[in-house]
Motif scaffolding. Structure first.
Motif, PDB file in Angstrom:
ATOM      1  N   GLN A  19      16.791  -8.433  23.987  1.00  0.00           N
ATOM      2  CA  GLN A  19      15.702  -7.782  23.271  1.00  0.00           C
ATOM      3  C   GLN A  19      16.123  -7.449  21.845  1.00  0.00           C
ATOM      4  O   GLN A  19      17.242  -6.992  21.609  1.00  0.00           O
ATOM      5  N   ILE A  20      15.198  -7.696  20.912  1.00  0.00           N
ATOM      6  CA  ILE A  20      15.361  -7.322  19.507  1.00  0.00           C
ATOM      7  C   ILE A  20      14.289  -6.294  19.207  1.00  0.00           C
ATOM      8  O   ILE A  20      13.132  -6.468  19.599  1.00  0.00           O
ATOM      9  N   THR A  21      14.657  -5.238  18.522  1.00  0.00           N
ATOM     10  CA  THR A  21      13.690  -4.218  18.124  1.00  0.00           C
ATOM     11  C   THR A  21      13.397  -4.358  16.641  1.00  0.00           C
ATOM     12  O   THR A  21      14.311  -4.348  15.818  1.00  0.00           O
ATOM     13  N   LEU A  22      12.117  -4.505  16.300  1.00  0.00           N
ATOM     14  CA  LEU A  22      11.652  -4.551  14.917  1.00  0.00           C
ATOM     15  C   LEU A  22      11.030  -3.201  14.602  1.00  0.00           C
ATOM     16  O   LEU A  22      10.033  -2.819  15.212  1.00  0.00           O
ATOM     17  N   SER A  23      11.638  -2.475  13.663  1.00  0.00           N
ATOM     18  CA  SER A  23      11.174  -1.128  13.316  1.00  0.00           C
ATOM     19  C   SER A  23      10.670  -1.088  11.884  1.00  0.00           C
ATOM     20  O   SER A  23      11.293  -1.671  10.985  1.00  0.00           O
ATOM     21  N   TYR A  24       9.570  -0.391  11.691  1.00  0.00           N
ATOM     22  CA  TYR A  24       9.017  -0.155  10.355  1.00  0.00           C
ATOM     23  C   TYR A  24       8.838   1.337  10.159  1.00  0.00           C
ATOM     24  O   TYR A  24       8.435   2.049  11.090  1.00  0.00           O
ATOM     25  N   THR A  25       9.100   1.797   8.940  1.00  0.00           N
ATOM     26  CA  THR A  25       8.789   3.160   8.544  1.00  0.00           C
ATOM     27  C   THR A  25       8.014   3.082   7.240  1.00  0.00           C
ATOM     28  O   THR A  25       8.474   2.458   6.284  1.00  0.00           O
ATOM     29  N   PHE A  26       6.830   3.686   7.223  1.00  0.00           N
ATOM     30  CA  PHE A  26       6.035   3.724   5.996  1.00  0.00           C
ATOM     31  C   PHE A  26       6.453   4.913   5.150  1.00  0.00           C
ATOM     32  O   PHE A  26       6.633   6.014   5.664  1.00  0.00           O
ATOM     33  N   HIS A  27       6.590   4.658   3.840  1.00  0.00           N
ATOM     34  CA  HIS A  27       6.934   5.674   2.852  1.00  0.00           C
ATOM     35  C   HIS A  27       5.847   5.698   1.790  1.00  0.00           C
ATOM     36  O   HIS A  27       5.308   4.648   1.426  1.00  0.00           O
ATOM     37  N   ARG A  28       5.575   6.852   1.281  1.00  0.00           N
ATOM     38  CA  ARG A  28       4.570   7.004   0.228  1.00  0.00           C
ATOM     39  C   ARG A  28       5.120   6.459  -1.082  1.00  0.00           C
ATOM     40  O   ARG A  28       6.269   6.708  -1.437  1.00  0.00           O
ATOM     41  N   THR A  29       4.287   5.722  -1.817  1.00  0.00           N
ATOM     42  CA  THR A  29       4.732   5.179  -3.094  1.00  0.00           C
ATOM     43  C   THR A  29       3.938   5.701  -4.273  1.00  0.00           C
ATOM     44  O   THR A  29       4.323   5.492  -5.405  1.00  0.00           O
ATOM     45  N   ASP A  30       2.816   6.380  -4.019  1.00  0.00           N
ATOM     46  CA  ASP A  30       2.050   6.912  -5.151  1.00  0.00           C
ATOM     47  C   ASP A  30       2.539   8.310  -5.503  1.00  0.00           C
ATOM     48  O   ASP A  30       3.445   8.851  -4.879  1.00  0.00           O
ATOM     49  N   ASP A  31       1.935   8.915  -6.503  1.00  0.00           N
ATOM     50  CA  ASP A  31       2.356  10.204  -7.038  1.00  0.00           C
ATOM     51  C   ASP A  31       2.256  11.279  -5.968  1.00  0.00           C
ATOM     52  O   ASP A  31       1.199  11.556  -5.423  1.00  0.00           O
ATOM     53  N   ALA A  32       3.372  11.932  -5.687  1.00  0.00           N
ATOM     54  CA  ALA A  32       3.420  12.968  -4.648  1.00  0.00           C
ATOM     55  C   ALA A  32       2.556  14.172  -5.006  1.00  0.00           C
ATOM     56  O   ALA A  32       2.181  14.949  -4.141  1.00  0.00           O
ATOM     57  N   SER A  33       2.193  14.331  -6.284  1.00  0.00           N
ATOM     58  CA  SER A  33       1.347  15.469  -6.660  1.00  0.00           C
ATOM     59  C   SER A  33      -0.048  15.335  -6.053  1.00  0.00           C
ATOM     60  O   SER A  33      -0.744  16.327  -5.869  1.00  0.00           O
ATOM     61  N   GLU A  34      -0.469  14.099  -5.743  1.00  0.00           N
ATOM     62  CA  GLU A  34      -1.761  13.885  -5.100  1.00  0.00           C
ATOM     63  C   GLU A  34      -1.790  14.496  -3.713  1.00  0.00           C
ATOM     64  O   GLU A  34      -2.825  14.910  -3.228  1.00  0.00           O
ATOM     65  N   GLU A  35      -0.608  14.541  -3.055  1.00  0.00           N
ATOM     66  CA  GLU A  35      -0.543  15.062  -1.694  1.00  0.00           C
ATOM     67  C   GLU A  35      -0.967  16.520  -1.666  1.00  0.00           C
ATOM     68  O   GLU A  35      -1.713  16.946  -0.806  1.00  0.00           O
ATOM     69  N   GLN A  90       5.129 -13.913   7.161  1.00  0.00           N
ATOM     70  CA  GLN A  90       4.125 -13.102   6.486  1.00  0.00           C
ATOM     71  C   GLN A  90       4.250 -11.691   7.027  1.00  0.00           C
ATOM     72  O   GLN A  90       4.394 -11.494   8.235  1.00  0.00           O
ATOM     73  N   CYS A  91       4.190 -10.690   6.121  1.00  0.00           N
ATOM     74  CA  CYS A  91       4.373  -9.316   6.569  1.00  0.00           C
ATOM     75  C   CYS A  91       3.731  -8.340   5.593  1.00  0.00           C
ATOM     76  O   CYS A  91       3.823  -8.530   4.382  1.00  0.00           O
ATOM     77  N   PHE A  92       3.136  -7.303   6.128  1.00  0.00           N
ATOM     78  CA  PHE A  92       2.576  -6.239   5.298  1.00  0.00           C
ATOM     79  C   PHE A  92       3.661  -5.515   4.516  1.00  0.00           C
ATOM     80  O   PHE A  92       3.384  -4.862   3.519  1.00  0.00           O
ATOM     81  N   CYS A  93       4.903  -5.641   4.947  1.00  0.00           N
ATOM     82  CA  CYS A  93       5.999  -4.956   4.278  1.00  0.00           C
ATOM     83  C   CYS A  93       6.374  -5.607   2.945  1.00  0.00           C
ATOM     84  O   CYS A  93       7.130  -5.031   2.180  1.00  0.00           O
ATOM     85  N   PHE A  94       5.836  -6.784   2.660  1.00  0.00           N
ATOM     86  CA  PHE A  94       6.142  -7.456   1.401  1.00  0.00           C
ATOM     87  C   PHE A  94       5.374  -6.861   0.231  1.00  0.00           C
ATOM     88  O   PHE A  94       5.679  -7.143  -0.920  1.00  0.00           O
ATOM     89  N   THR A  95       4.324  -6.065   0.496  1.00  0.00           N
ATOM     90  CA  THR A  95       3.494  -5.494  -0.569  1.00  0.00           C
ATOM     91  C   THR A  95       3.133  -4.048  -0.244  1.00  0.00           C
ATOM     92  O   THR A  95       3.211  -3.617   0.907  1.00  0.00           O
ATOM     93  N   GLU A  96       2.707  -3.310  -1.278  1.00  0.00           N
ATOM     94  CA  GLU A  96       2.227  -1.952  -1.069  1.00  0.00           C
ATOM     95  C   GLU A  96       0.871  -2.002  -0.363  1.00  0.00           C
ATOM     96  O   GLU A  96       0.101  -2.935  -0.565  1.00  0.00           O
ATOM     97  N   GLN A  97       0.600  -0.990   0.432  1.00  0.00           N
ATOM     98  CA  GLN A  97      -0.661  -0.890   1.163  1.00  0.00           C
ATOM     99  C   GLN A  97      -1.371   0.388   0.731  1.00  0.00           C
ATOM    100  O   GLN A  97      -0.759   1.456   0.745  1.00  0.00           O
ATOM    101  N   THR A  98      -2.635   0.270   0.336  1.00  0.00           N
ATOM    102  CA  THR A  98      -3.433   1.448  -0.019  1.00  0.00           C
ATOM    103  C   THR A  98      -4.526   1.622   1.021  1.00  0.00           C
ATOM    104  O   THR A  98      -5.300   0.700   1.269  1.00  0.00           O
ATOM    105  N   LEU A  99      -4.565   2.806   1.612  1.00  0.00           N
ATOM    106  CA  LEU A  99      -5.593   3.141   2.589  1.00  0.00           C
ATOM    107  C   LEU A  99      -6.461   4.250   2.019  1.00  0.00           C
ATOM    108  O   LEU A  99      -5.958   5.250   1.496  1.00  0.00           O
ATOM    109  N   GLN A 100      -7.761   4.069   2.136  1.00  0.00           N
ATOM    110  CA  GLN A 100      -8.726   5.066   1.696  1.00  0.00           C
ATOM    111  C   GLN A 100      -8.771   6.195   2.730  1.00  0.00           C
ATOM    112  O   GLN A 100      -8.312   6.036   3.861  1.00  0.00           O
TER     113      GLN A 100
END
Length: 190
Positions: A170-186, A132-142
């Motif tokens: 040792q194994i390193t597990l790395s995550y990088t979050f990327h924006r998936t919504d419209d960049a114009s909102e930024e 189970q992983c948060f990386c399997f789906t998009e995440q929306t934060l308010q």
């Protein structure tokens, strides 16, 4: 008999169509190749049944422990703070374990992101299984929202039989979050 120019034209059109088809198939084929081989540090996706089987194999083999290092970052286009709760953890090979990452939206607008991931050393990717992983789906934060996101995983006991990987400490597990919504909102929220 067919005119040689027509035959050459048909052959060229068929070749172009085949190349176009291969172009569309390249991404899913490459993804499948990476998942099967662990190439590029691609981890495996496992089920609860797979995890149960790995735990039984580990118990019967007297599996050893391995250190897992957790890493988190964000792309420049996503105004989040993202990090693991713990930077390292020692786990028993074959046993399920859970790690948590924390993400906070530091902007004034809702932001949706998705995490890309990999493991190092790359050749251990085929032994690192996520149930189970948060990386399997998009995440929306308010705006201002902070969330804890779990990763349920195990290291396959087959790693102990791989001449190249059996001595990895040792194994390193790395995550990088990327924006998936419209960049114009930024620009509206920054």
């Amino acid at each position: 008999m067919m005119d040689p120019n027509v035959r050459t034209g048909l052959f060229a059109a068929l070749l172009a169509a085949a190349m176009l088809g291969l172009g569309y198939a390249a991404v899913p084929l490459y993804d499948m190749f990476c998942r099967v081989t662990g190439f590029g540090g691609t981890t495996q996706r496992a089920s609860e049944a797979d995890a149960d089987m790995a735990a039984r194999l580990a118990a019967s083999a007297g599996a050893r422990t391995i250190s897992i290092r957790f890493d988190g970052s964000v792309a420049r286009d996503i105004p989040w703070r993202f990090r693991p709760e713990r930077s390292t953890e020692t786990v028993q090979i074959g046993e399920r374990d859970m790690a948590f990452y924390v993400a906070e939206n530091e902007s004034s607008i809702p932001i949706t992101g998705t995490a890309s991931f990999n493991v190092e050393p790359e050749y251990t990717g085929k032994y690192f299984n996520k149930i189970q992983c948060f990386c399997f789906t998009e995440q929306t934060l308010q705006p201002g929202e902070t969330v804890r996101m779990p990763v349920l995983f195990y290291v396959d006991p087959a790693i102990l039989e791989d001449e190249n990987a059996k001595d990895v400490e040792q194994i390193t597990l790395s995550y990088t979050f990327h924006r998936t919504d419209d960049a114009s909102e930024e620009s509206a929220g920054s």
